[in-house]
Motif scaffolding. Structure first.
Motif, PDB file in Angstrom:
ATOM      1  N   ILE A 161     -16.721 -23.926  -4.259  1.00 17.94           N
ATOM      2  CA  ILE A 161     -15.648 -24.908  -4.458  1.00 17.94           C
ATOM      3  C   ILE A 161     -15.532 -25.266  -5.932  1.00 17.94           C
ATOM      4  CG2 ILE A 161     -14.870 -27.246  -3.918  1.00 17.94           C
ATOM      5  CD1 ILE A 161     -16.446 -26.962  -1.262  1.00 17.94           C
ATOM      6  N   THR A 162     -14.289 -25.228  -6.431  1.00 15.37           N
ATOM      7  CA  THR A 162     -13.992 -25.640  -7.805  1.00 15.37           C
ATOM      8  C   THR A 162     -12.974 -26.757  -7.755  1.00 15.37           C
ATOM      9  OG1 THR A 162     -14.387 -23.405  -8.644  1.00 15.37           O
ATOM     10  CG2 THR A 162     -13.081 -24.871 -10.031  1.00 15.37           C
ATOM     11  N   LEU A 163     -13.246 -27.829  -8.478  1.00 12.27           N
ATOM     12  CA  LEU A 163     -12.339 -28.969  -8.567  1.00 12.27           C
ATOM     13  C   LEU A 163     -11.796 -29.038  -9.985  1.00 12.27           C
ATOM     14  CD1 LEU A 163     -14.656 -31.557  -6.766  1.00 12.27           C
ATOM     15  CD2 LEU A 163     -12.867 -30.148  -5.739  1.00 12.27           C
ATOM     16  N   ALA A 164     -10.512 -29.397 -10.124  1.00  5.96           N
ATOM     17  CA  ALA A 164      -9.927 -29.439 -11.468  1.00  5.96           C
ATOM     18  C   ALA A 164      -8.748 -30.393 -11.538  1.00  5.96           C
ATOM     19  CB  ALA A 164      -9.483 -28.043 -11.880  1.00  5.96           C
ATOM     20  N   HIS A 165      -8.473 -30.844 -12.762  1.00  7.84           N
ATOM     21  CA  HIS A 165      -7.276 -31.627 -13.078  1.00  7.84           C
ATOM     22  C   HIS A 165      -6.560 -30.922 -14.218  1.00  7.84           C
ATOM     23  CE1 HIS A 165      -9.131 -35.780 -11.810  1.00  7.84           C
ATOM     24  NE2 HIS A 165      -8.984 -34.965 -10.780  1.00  7.84           N
ATOM     25  N   CYS A 166      -5.233 -30.980 -14.201  1.00 10.64           N
ATOM     26  CA  CYS A 166      -4.452 -30.499 -15.339  1.00 10.64           C
ATOM     27  C   CYS A 166      -3.389 -31.534 -15.668  1.00 10.64           C
ATOM     28  CB  CYS A 166      -3.819 -29.135 -15.040  1.00 10.64           C
ATOM     29  SG  CYS A 166      -2.455 -29.178 -13.867  1.00 10.64           S
ATOM     30  N   ASP A 167      -2.890 -31.471 -16.902  1.00 11.86           N
ATOM     31  CA  ASP A 167      -1.838 -32.398 -17.317  1.00 11.86           C
ATOM     32  C   ASP A 167      -0.469 -31.819 -16.978  1.00 11.86           C
ATOM     33  OD1 ASP A 167      -1.298 -30.490 -19.302  1.00 11.86           O
ATOM     34  OD2 ASP A 167      -2.209 -31.675 -20.905  1.00 11.86           O
ATOM     35  N   LEU A 168       0.594 -32.478 -17.435  1.00 15.06           N
ATOM     36  CA  LEU A 168       1.951 -32.032 -17.132  1.00 15.06           C
ATOM     37  C   LEU A 168       2.286 -30.689 -17.767  1.00 15.06           C
ATOM     38  CD1 LEU A 168       3.801 -35.457 -17.451  1.00 15.06           C
ATOM     39  CD2 LEU A 168       3.201 -34.243 -15.341  1.00 15.06           C
ATOM     40  N   SER A 169       1.543 -30.291 -18.788  1.00 13.89           N
ATOM     41  CA  SER A 169       1.731 -28.992 -19.429  1.00 13.89           C
ATOM     42  C   SER A 169       0.850 -27.919 -18.787  1.00 13.89           C
ATOM     43  CB  SER A 169       1.398 -29.083 -20.920  1.00 13.89           C
ATOM     44  OG  SER A 169       2.232 -30.004 -21.553  1.00 13.89           O
ATOM     45  N   LEU A 205       1.984 -22.903  -8.484  1.00 11.46           N
ATOM     46  CA  LEU A 205       1.617 -23.904  -7.482  1.00 11.46           C
ATOM     47  C   LEU A 205       1.515 -25.289  -8.111  1.00 11.46           C
ATOM     48  CD1 LEU A 205       0.552 -24.690  -4.613  1.00 11.46           C
ATOM     49  CD2 LEU A 205      -1.722 -24.097  -5.465  1.00 11.46           C
ATOM     50  N   LYS A 206       0.805 -25.383  -9.227  1.00 11.09           N
ATOM     51  CA  LYS A 206       0.637 -26.681  -9.884  1.00 11.09           C
ATOM     52  C   LYS A 206       1.977 -27.215 -10.390  1.00 11.09           C
ATOM     53  CE  LYS A 206      -2.873 -25.145 -12.445  1.00 11.09           C
ATOM     54  NZ  LYS A 206      -4.058 -25.088 -13.332  1.00 11.09           N
ATOM     55  N   LYS A 207       2.813 -26.338 -10.904  1.00  6.32           N
ATOM     56  CA  LYS A 207       4.139 -26.744 -11.385  1.00  6.32           C
ATOM     57  C   LYS A 207       4.984 -27.317 -10.238  1.00  6.32           C
ATOM     58  CE  LYS A 207       8.045 -24.977 -14.021  1.00  6.32           C
ATOM     59  NZ  LYS A 207       8.672 -23.795 -14.608  1.00  6.32           N
ATOM     60  N   ARG A 208       4.953 -26.647  -9.067  1.00  6.75           N
ATOM     61  CA  ARG A 208       5.701 -27.138  -7.903  1.00  6.75           C
ATOM     62  C   ARG A 208       5.202 -28.512  -7.462  1.00  6.75           C
ATOM     63  NH1 ARG A 208       4.647 -22.085  -5.714  1.00  6.75           N
ATOM     64  NH2 ARG A 208       3.460 -23.033  -4.025  1.00  6.75           N
ATOM     65  N   VAL A 209       3.876 -28.698  -7.475  1.00  3.97           N
ATOM     66  CA  VAL A 209       3.297 -29.981  -7.085  1.00  3.97           C
ATOM     67  C   VAL A 209       3.776 -31.093  -8.023  1.00  3.97           C
ATOM     68  CG1 VAL A 209       1.113 -31.276  -7.047  1.00  3.97           C
ATOM     69  CG2 VAL A 209       1.283 -29.072  -5.894  1.00  3.97           C
ATOM     70  N   ILE A 210       3.781 -30.811  -9.306  1.00  2.76           N
ATOM     71  CA  ILE A 210       4.225 -31.806 -10.295  1.00  2.76           C
ATOM     72  C   ILE A 210       5.715 -32.097 -10.128  1.00  2.76           C
ATOM     73  CG2 ILE A 210       4.619 -32.166 -12.776  1.00  2.76           C
ATOM     74  CD1 ILE A 210       1.897 -30.636 -13.192  1.00  2.76           C
ATOM     75  N   GLU A 218       2.490 -43.361 -12.475  1.00  4.39           N
ATOM     76  CA  GLU A 218       3.260 -42.284 -13.090  1.00  4.39           C
ATOM     77  C   GLU A 218       2.512 -40.968 -12.910  1.00  4.39           C
ATOM     78  OE1 GLU A 218       4.841 -45.038 -16.817  1.00  4.39           O
ATOM     79  OE2 GLU A 218       2.895 -44.002 -16.953  1.00  4.39           O
ATOM     80  N   ILE A 219       3.245 -39.910 -12.608  1.00  5.44           N
ATOM     81  CA  ILE A 219       2.600 -38.607 -12.448  1.00  5.44           C
ATOM     82  C   ILE A 219       2.153 -38.097 -13.819  1.00  5.44           C
ATOM     83  CG2 ILE A 219       4.727 -37.238 -12.551  1.00  5.44           C
ATOM     84  CD1 ILE A 219       3.336 -35.531 -10.239  1.00  5.44           C
ATOM     85  N   ILE A 220       0.888 -37.674 -13.878  1.00  7.17           N
ATOM     86  CA  ILE A 220       0.331 -37.201 -15.148  1.00  7.17           C
ATOM     87  C   ILE A 220      -0.188 -35.764 -15.053  1.00  7.17           C
ATOM     88  CG2 ILE A 220      -0.238 -39.500 -16.023  1.00  7.17           C
ATOM     89  CD1 ILE A 220      -3.177 -38.926 -15.121  1.00  7.17           C
ATOM     90  N   GLY A 221      -0.075 -35.161 -13.879  1.00 10.61           N
ATOM     91  CA  GLY A 221      -0.565 -33.798 -13.726  1.00 10.61           C
ATOM     92  C   GLY A 221      -0.808 -33.457 -12.279  1.00 10.61           C
TER      93      GLY A 221
END
Length: 175
Positions: free
Chosen positions: A77-85, A123-128, A162-165
């Protein structure tokens, strides 16, 4: 010593003085934070994190609960956060092909360019964009072969709502 912080500073071609000024703290205090002899308060960690575009929790990952670390260390399992970019701001338990000091501040396509990284970025872009959770099976060509992951992604919000990522939890699937 916070090697990841030193590496991130060097990759961004910043001096300790520049970060200290950007975070509105004394350079000597920043140097102590970077070399691990002092721990920042949550407010100072947030100021530094804001300047470097990372998640402030990185400063406190060594203080994660023992059961959490024990349960997830060396797990699939890998957990991660990314910003809006789509740049990583935090990660726990990356695949052995990737080193934490090289991940922070980078997008998936800067770490490796393949169908899997492009699908993960999409995937991450769609979620944001939709502000809705998504789940997808994505494969990645890695050093130990073609690995499939079940990736769960959800919007990441700040305290103001506010959405940040995006936050992801990726589980390696058996072959």
């Amino acid at each position: 010593m916070r090697r990841w912080l030193t590496q991130l500073r060097k990759e961004q071609q910043l001096t300790q003085q520049q970060i200290a000024e950007g975070a509105h703290i004394d350079r000597a205090y920043y140097a102590q934070i970077e070399n691990g002899t002092r721990n920042p308060s949550m407010a100072v960690a947030s100021q530094i994190a804001s300047f470097l575009h990372i998640n402030p929790s990185l400063f406190f990952t060594e203080h994660l609960s023992e059961p959490f670390q024990t349960a997830l260390a060396n797990s699939p399992i890998t957990l991660a956060h990314c910003d809006l970019s789509l740049r990583y701001t935090w990660m726990f338990n990356p695949h052995p092909d990737f080193k934490m000091s090289h991940i922070l501040g980078k997008r998936d396509d800067e770490l490796d360019y393949n169908e899997g990284t492009l699908a993960l970025m999409d995937l991450k872009k769609r979620v944001i964009e939709t502000k809705k959770t998504q789940r997808e099976r994505i494969y990645f060509p890695l050093s130990d072969g073609l690995l499939y992951y079940d990736v769960f992604a959800q919007p990441l919000y700040n305290q103001k709502g506010e959405i940040i990522g995006a936050a992801t939890a990726s589980t390696e699937l058996p072959s």
